[in-house]
Write a protein that holds these residues in place. Structure first.
Motif, short mmCIF file in Angstrom:
data_model
loop_
_atom_site.label_atom_id
_atom_site.label_comp_id
_atom_site.label_asym_id
_atom_site.label_seq_id
_atom_site.Cartn_x
_atom_site.Cartn_y
_atom_site.Cartn_z
N VAL A 28 3.73 30.11 11.97
CA VAL A 28 4.07 31.10 10.94
C VAL A 28 4.40 30.33 9.67
CG1 VAL A 28 5.54 33.02 10.29
CG2 VAL A 28 4.97 32.66 12.71
N PRO A 29 3.46 30.18 8.74
CA PRO A 29 3.72 29.43 7.52
C PRO A 29 4.85 30.05 6.70
CG PRO A 29 1.37 29.85 7.80
CD PRO A 29 2.09 30.71 8.79
N PRO A 55 -2.26 17.28 4.57
CA PRO A 55 -2.55 18.36 3.63
C PRO A 55 -1.74 19.61 3.98
CG PRO A 55 -4.59 17.31 4.33
CD PRO A 55 -3.50 16.77 5.21
N TYR A 56 -1.11 20.17 2.97
CA TYR A 56 -0.32 21.40 3.11
C TYR A 56 -1.18 22.51 3.73
CZ TYR A 56 2.23 25.56 1.52
OH TYR A 56 2.88 26.76 1.46
N PRO A 57 -0.64 23.28 4.69
CA PRO A 57 0.76 23.38 5.11
C PRO A 57 1.13 22.51 6.31
CG PRO A 57 -0.44 25.19 6.04
CD PRO A 57 -1.44 24.39 5.24
N THR A 58 0.25 21.62 6.75
CA THR A 58 0.55 20.77 7.90
C THR A 58 1.63 19.75 7.54
OG1 THR A 58 -1.70 21.04 8.73
CG2 THR A 58 -0.46 19.15 9.55
N VAL A 59 2.53 19.50 8.47
CA VAL A 59 3.61 18.54 8.26
C VAL A 59 3.61 17.52 9.39
CG1 VAL A 59 5.06 20.16 6.99
CG2 VAL A 59 5.24 20.05 9.48
N GLY A 109 17.80 11.59 7.06
CA GLY A 109 18.15 11.43 5.66
C GLY A 109 17.18 12.08 4.70
N GLN A 110 16.24 12.88 5.19
CA GLN A 110 15.34 13.60 4.30
C GLN A 110 14.99 14.95 4.90
OE1 GLN A 110 12.14 10.58 4.39
NE2 GLN A 110 10.81 12.11 5.35
N ILE A 111 14.72 15.91 4.03
CA ILE A 111 14.40 17.27 4.47
C ILE A 111 12.90 17.48 4.28
CG2 ILE A 111 14.84 19.72 4.05
CD1 ILE A 111 17.58 18.92 2.94
N ASP A 112 12.20 17.70 5.37
CA ASP A 112 10.74 17.78 5.32
C ASP A 112 10.24 18.99 4.55
OD1 ASP A 112 10.67 15.44 6.67
OD2 ASP A 112 9.46 16.17 8.36
N ASP A 113 10.92 20.13 4.69
CA ASP A 113 10.53 21.34 3.96
C ASP A 113 11.80 22.05 3.48
OD1 ASP A 113 9.59 23.72 2.94
OD2 ASP A 113 8.14 24.06 4.55
N PRO A 114 12.21 21.79 2.24
CA PRO A 114 13.46 22.36 1.74
C PRO A 114 13.47 23.88 1.70
CG PRO A 114 12.72 20.56 0.33
CD PRO A 114 11.60 20.88 1.26
N ARG A 115 12.31 24.52 1.78
CA ARG A 115 12.27 25.98 1.76
C ARG A 115 12.99 26.58 2.96
NH1 ARG A 115 5.96 26.94 1.38
NH2 ARG A 115 6.16 25.37 3.04
N LEU A 116 13.16 25.79 4.01
CA LEU A 116 13.83 26.26 5.22
C LEU A 116 15.34 26.10 5.14
CD1 LEU A 116 11.37 24.75 7.85
CD2 LEU A 116 11.42 27.10 7.00
#
Length: 517
Positions: free
Chosen positions: A485-486, A459-463, A231-238
């Motif tokens: 690959v960030p 801390p970004y970019p770690t998820v 129900g949530q998108i961890d990184d919407p850029r993808l």
């Protein structure tokens, strides 16, 4: 330690650049975790300040809290810091300010009052810090050992402004969803939210009743990109969602699909403001995929309603975009979406109201620590703006240097400063304190939701990634994952030069007008 009532007799002359008048000092016990002395006063000309001094157990920490919106209200709001143990047990001295004006959220307070504009821009927070520290030192007989600032939205802008203009005011700053790009945010961004959804007759094309439909389709397409359908998108850029896939087919119930015009609006709201040639007038992606349920900020439930985005834009365009000329009759239709209009509109106010200078060398040299945080589902201020600032910080100062004094946390599913479908309650201030006081760099924070779900945020970019065992609602079952690959942030937009050092000004008030270099 002096008595609370004796604070009123303090001589604060010379503490800051203007007279300080203390109006009350009262011991408060009701509703407080521990008794405190509340001091209220004014730093001339009109900065209302509130200072709270614990009667017992002070830990020599000072925490200043920020405002939201256009401020105008001097109520201490601990926000996300409420879960910080020293805040919860009442052992820190604290203060806040209304930033030089009272009430009138429409921005009209700025008309003909250049000093109020400067106090809102940066002076109010600074003189409050100076005054509060002087009161604290007199009250306890010793000065604060550590000073912190925490705020979200405009409070985030205030924190960044302090780091940029007054780097010695605070040892640690927690800046959430910062409105540091205010001159763009409150003009082209919010105006586009409204105008991109109107037809030739001025009627809204997309109404809020369609937002759950769109949101469900986005989750169906992108929720599992992180390996977990939760129900949530961890990184919407993808997420590569295309709203055109929801277009109605012949005979389909219109309640279950989008018209071609509605689908086009969804795309425009996601992508953000552009000119006729497609040149971006705000950072890439205005509203992330996954945030659709929060779009009620600018998508009305029915025709004839005035959405919040319209009020945000008009407040700024009428009273703050031009510091010396109020335009109370300005309408959104007066704003041209061109590159020429962009620079004419956002300058000169960006030179003193925006907090986008990426050179924090003085703050770093003084030992300052900065924690930036933003919700991926923020419907008000795009997380891409904070990413753009963080990238500019690293490009200006060097990635390894920045990593030693600044971190960024991006919270999946969280809306503006809280709320949203993802975990949204967390302690951001304790990690700042630990970093400043013990040199312990912040690692993960754990965010919680009222449903009982907890998730770690790194801390970004770690998820965070599920380890495959146990409940997916338990933060203990997630581990840190740094992508090999960030994801590259698209930084190509007209206002990118605003993230630079040297154009910021220190205006003066001369004959009732604001004079800029």
């Amino acid at each position: 330690m002096m008595g609370c009532a004796d604070v009123l007799g303090l001589d604060l002359g010379g503490v800051t650049d203007a007279p300080v008048t203390l109006r009350s000092a009262t011991v408060v016990t009701a509703g407080a975790p521990a008794p405190y002395c509340e001091v209220r006063g004014t730093v001339a000309p009109a900065n209302t300040i509130v200072v709270r001094l614990p009667v017992d157990g002070w830990t020599q920490r000072y925490v200043q809290t920020g405002c939201g919106g256009l401020c105008g209200n001097a109520n201490i709001n601990y926000g996300q810091a409420a879960t910080c143990p020293p805040i919860a047990d009442g052992t820190v001295a604290s203060a806040t300010t209304d930033m030089g004006h009272q009430g009138r959220p429409d921005g009209s307070w700025a008309a003909g009052d250049p000093q109020a504009q400067l106090d809102f821009a940066y002076r109010g927070v600074h003189v409050t810090a100076e005054t509060a520290k002087a009161i604290i030192t007199a009250f306890y007989g010793r000065s604060p050992a550590y000073s912190y600032f925490t705020g979200c939205s405009d409070g985030g802008r205030e924190g960044l402004m302090a780091a940029q203009r007054f780097p010695g005011d605070f040892d640690g700053i927690a800046a959430g969803a910062p409105a540091n790009n205010m001159a763009v945010q409150n003009t082209f961004h919010h105006a586009w939210n409204v105008l991109a959804n109107r037809d030739a007759d001025g009627e809204y094309i997309l109404l809020a009743g369609k937002l759950p439909l769109i949101h469900a389709a986005v989750l169906a397409a992108c929720d599992k990109l992180d390996g977990l359908r939760d129900g949530q998108i961890d990184d919407p850029r993808l997420c590569r969602f295309d709203p055109a896939r929801l277009r109605c087919h012949a005979g389909q119930d219109p309640a279950t699909c989008l018209s071609a015009a509605e689908a086009a609006v969804v795309r425009r709201l996601h992508d953000g403001a552009v000119d006729a040639r497609g040149r971006r007038l705000e950072p890439a992606v205005s509203h992330e995929w996954g945030s659709e349920l929060e779009w009620t900020l600018f998508v009305p439930a029915a025709q004839g309603q005035t959405v919040a985005s319209e009020n945000f834009a008009l407040s700024y365009l009428r009273y703050l975009a031009d510091p010396n000329e109020a335009r109370p009759g300005y309408q959104l239709s007066d704003l041209s979406f061109t590159v020429e209009s962009f620079w004419r509109t956002v300058l000169p106010s960006s030179t003193y109201l925006a907090a986008m200078d990426p050179d924090l060398s003085a703050f770093r040299r003084g030992g300052g620590k900065l924690l930036l945080w933003h919700g991926w589902n923020d419907q008000h201020i795009s997380p891409r703006s904070t990413l753009a600032y963080y990238d500019a910080l690293r490009a200006t100062m060097g990635a390894s240097t920045v990593d030693r004094f600044a971190k960024l946390y991006l919270l999946p599913g969280m809306a503006h400063c809280g709320g949203g479908e993802g975990p949204n309650t967390f302690d951001i201030l304790t990690p700042v304190m630990a970093w400043v006081e013990s040199g312990r760099p912040p690692a993960r924070i754990v965010a919680a939701k009222t449903t009982g779900r907890t998730r770690p945020v790194y801390p970004y970019p770690t998820v965070a990634r599920y380890d495959g065992t146990g409940s997916t609602d338990d933060a203990a079952n997630f581990v840190a994952h740094t992508p090999r690959v960030p994801v590259r942030n698209d930084l190509d937009w007209v206002g990118r030069p605003l993230y630079s050092h040297g154009y910021q000004t220190w205006p003066r008030v001369v004959d009732g007008r604001l004079v800029l270099r």
